[in-house]
Write a protein that holds these residues in place. Structure first.
Motif, mmCIF file in Angstrom:
data_model
loop_
_atom_site.group_PDB
_atom_site.id
_atom_site.type_symbol
_atom_site.label_atom_id
_atom_site.label_comp_id
_atom_site.label_asym_id
_atom_site.label_seq_id
_atom_site.Cartn_x
_atom_site.Cartn_y
_atom_site.Cartn_z
ATOM 1 N N VAL A 71 0.910 -1.141 0.023
ATOM 2 C CA VAL A 71 -0.164 -0.045 -0.046
ATOM 3 C C VAL A 71 0.951 1.175 -0.154
ATOM 4 N N SER A 72 0.388 2.192 -0.846
ATOM 5 C CA SER A 72 1.337 3.391 -0.789
ATOM 6 C C SER A 72 0.863 4.201 0.130
ATOM 7 N N ARG A 73 1.898 4.767 1.062
ATOM 8 C CA ARG A 73 1.418 5.740 2.113
ATOM 9 C C ARG A 73 1.287 7.237 1.464
ATOM 10 N N PRO A 74 0.326 7.904 1.870
ATOM 11 C CA PRO A 74 0.371 9.257 1.626
ATOM 12 C C PRO A 74 1.567 10.205 2.318
ATOM 13 N N GLY A 75 2.093 11.005 1.308
ATOM 14 C CA GLY A 75 2.913 11.898 1.612
ATOM 15 C C GLY A 75 4.205 12.201 0.572
ATOM 16 N N ARG A 76 5.204 12.741 0.802
ATOM 17 C CA ARG A 76 6.135 12.998 -0.246
ATOM 18 C C ARG A 76 7.767 12.273 0.508
ATOM 19 N N THR A 77 8.483 12.052 -0.575
ATOM 20 C CA THR A 77 9.896 11.342 0.076
ATOM 21 C C THR A 77 10.599 12.905 0.505
ATOM 22 N N LEU A 78 11.464 12.434 1.416
ATOM 23 C CA LEU A 78 12.367 13.605 1.777
ATOM 24 C C LEU A 78 13.226 14.329 0.599
ATOM 25 N N ARG A 79 13.376 13.590 -0.195
ATOM 26 C CA ARG A 79 14.363 14.329 -1.523
ATOM 27 C C ARG A 79 13.189 15.124 -2.141
ATOM 28 N N LEU A 112 17.496 10.241 1.023
ATOM 29 C CA LEU A 112 16.523 10.708 1.215
ATOM 30 C C LEU A 112 15.257 10.331 0.385
ATOM 31 N N GLY A 113 15.449 9.386 -0.581
ATOM 32 C CA GLY A 113 14.533 9.012 -1.468
ATOM 33 C C GLY A 113 13.803 8.087 -0.912
ATOM 34 N N ASN A 114 14.411 7.167 0.175
ATOM 35 C CA ASN A 114 13.746 6.102 0.727
ATOM 36 C C ASN A 114 12.996 6.464 2.065
ATOM 37 N N VAL A 115 12.953 7.759 2.662
ATOM 38 C CA VAL A 115 12.299 8.139 3.784
ATOM 39 C C VAL A 115 11.190 9.028 3.345
ATOM 40 N N LEU A 116 9.952 8.341 3.732
ATOM 41 C CA LEU A 116 8.739 9.287 3.580
ATOM 42 C C LEU A 116 8.349 10.194 4.566
ATOM 43 N N GLU A 117 7.898 11.253 4.159
ATOM 44 C CA GLU A 117 7.457 12.278 5.183
ATOM 45 C C GLU A 117 5.806 12.336 5.026
ATOM 46 N N THR A 118 5.196 12.216 6.213
ATOM 47 C CA THR A 118 3.575 12.275 6.258
ATOM 48 C C THR A 118 3.416 13.095 7.472
ATOM 49 N N GLY A 119 2.070 13.842 7.210
ATOM 50 C CA GLY A 119 1.814 14.956 8.445
ATOM 51 C C GLY A 119 2.751 15.994 8.583
ATOM 52 N N ALA A 120 3.179 16.500 7.631
ATOM 53 C CA ALA A 120 4.042 17.836 7.751
ATOM 54 C C ALA A 120 5.123 17.731 8.630
ATOM 55 N N GLY A 121 5.988 16.636 8.424
ATOM 56 C CA GLY A 121 6.963 16.420 9.108
ATOM 57 C C GLY A 121 7.022 15.670 10.379
ATOM 58 N N SER A 122 5.876 15.444 10.853
ATOM 59 C CA SER A 122 5.695 14.808 12.233
ATOM 60 C C SER A 122 5.691 13.354 12.184
ATOM 61 N N MET A 123 5.645 12.907 10.981
ATOM 62 C CA MET A 123 5.833 11.415 10.887
ATOM 63 C C MET A 123 6.758 11.037 9.858
ATOM 64 N N ALA A 125 8.348 7.603 7.603
ATOM 65 C CA ALA A 125 8.361 6.152 7.526
ATOM 66 C C ALA A 125 9.214 5.820 6.306
ATOM 67 N N LEU A 126 9.714 4.450 6.413
ATOM 68 C CA LEU A 126 10.624 3.832 5.297
ATOM 69 C C LEU A 126 9.804 3.433 4.068
ATOM 70 N N ILE A 127 10.320 3.385 3.093
ATOM 71 C CA ILE A 127 9.718 2.707 1.824
ATOM 72 C C ILE A 127 11.047 2.224 1.184
ATOM 73 N N ASP A 128 10.572 1.061 0.055
ATOM 74 C CA ASP A 128 11.386 0.147 -0.605
ATOM 75 C C ASP A 128 12.765 -0.142 0.439
ATOM 76 N N VAL A 129 12.365 -1.145 1.085
ATOM 77 C CA VAL A 129 13.356 -1.627 2.449
ATOM 78 C C VAL A 129 14.197 -2.794 2.162
ATOM 79 N N GLY A 130 14.446 -2.858 0.914
ATOM 80 C CA GLY A 130 15.447 -4.077 0.290
ATOM 81 C C GLY A 130 16.747 -3.590 1.078
ATOM 82 N N GLY A 131 17.776 -4.522 1.661
ATOM 83 C CA GLY A 131 18.885 -4.433 2.113
ATOM 84 C C GLY A 131 18.864 -3.902 3.735
ATOM 85 N N LEU A 132 17.873 -4.123 4.343
ATOM 86 C CA LEU A 132 17.552 -3.884 5.490
ATOM 87 C C LEU A 132 17.790 -5.007 6.541
#
Length: 208
Positions: A71-79, A112-123, A125-132
């Motif tokens: 499921v795609s989380r709403p928000g944008r990457t830090l990049r 920065l492309g694999n960290v997702l910002e949701t809620g105006a920076g208050s939350m 999350a990680l995306i594309d978690v291969g190599g963890l």
């Protein structure tokens, strides 16, 4: 891997495909199956640690290829947030990095492309978690320094993170760091210098 996004009812899903290659002997590579297993295992590790990550919707195979749907989380990457001139507060990013490391999580593809910002920076999350990978205890000083040096010097993000913003993130990170903070900073500077040398050599080889 190939990535496809589509809408399923009210939510948006992302499918990630791993396609195999044939060996010289004509056999299919086992890499896609391993990548799929690693991705699914990483999402379970994040859930167990209480760290927001991909929410798996399904997984399977299509011919010789393997796929995972999440499921795609709403928000944008830090990049994307940096490109818009709206990065999250340094304290928020530092707190997120501390949370990962205190949970024993080493994310090799941290950028920065694999960290997702949701809620105006208050939350975050990680995306594309291969190599963890998750260790049974908080990360050592050496692993923290190595992980953060790679994060700070990532080729696409270094202009944002090796300046005042990056220093503010590291100041906040160190403030919450248990143990020997001076040793950590020494190791971090050593790793950053080593990473910059490695990236410089790679650029020179590509130009040659």
């Amino acid at each position: 891997p190939a990535v496809v996004a589509f809408d399923r009812g009210p939510r948006r899903e992302i499918i990630k495909f791993w396609w195999p290659r044939r060996s010289i002997l004509g056999r299919w590579s086992t890499v896609p199956a391993r990548r799929q297993r690693d991705f699914l295992a990483a999402t379970r590790l994040l859930a167990e640690a209480g760290v927001p990550g991909p929410e798996i919707a399904g997984a399977g195979r299509h011919g010789p290829a393997r796929w995972v749907s999440y499921v795609s989380r709403p928000g944008r990457t830090l990049r994307q947030a940096f490109a818009a001139g709206e990065p999250p507060p340094p304290e928020a990013l530092a707190g997120f990095l501390l949370e990962l490391h205190e949970a024993g999580i080493y994310f090799r593809a941290l950028n920065l492309g694999n960290v997702l910002e949701t809620g105006a920076g208050s939350m975050l999350a990680l995306i594309d978690v291969g190599g963890l990978r998750r260790y049974p205890r908080p990360l050592s000083v050496r692993r923290r320094a190595r992980n953060l040096a790679g994060f700070l010097t990532h080729a696409r993000d270094i202009e944002h993170l090796l300046g005042g913003y990056g220093r503010a993130v590291m100041t906040a990170y160190v403030a919450g760091l248990p143990g020997d903070r001076d040793l950590f900073m020494v190791r971090l500077r050593q790793r950053i210098r080593a990473m910059i040398r490695i990236r410089r050599r790679r650029r020179l080889r590509r130009r040659a």
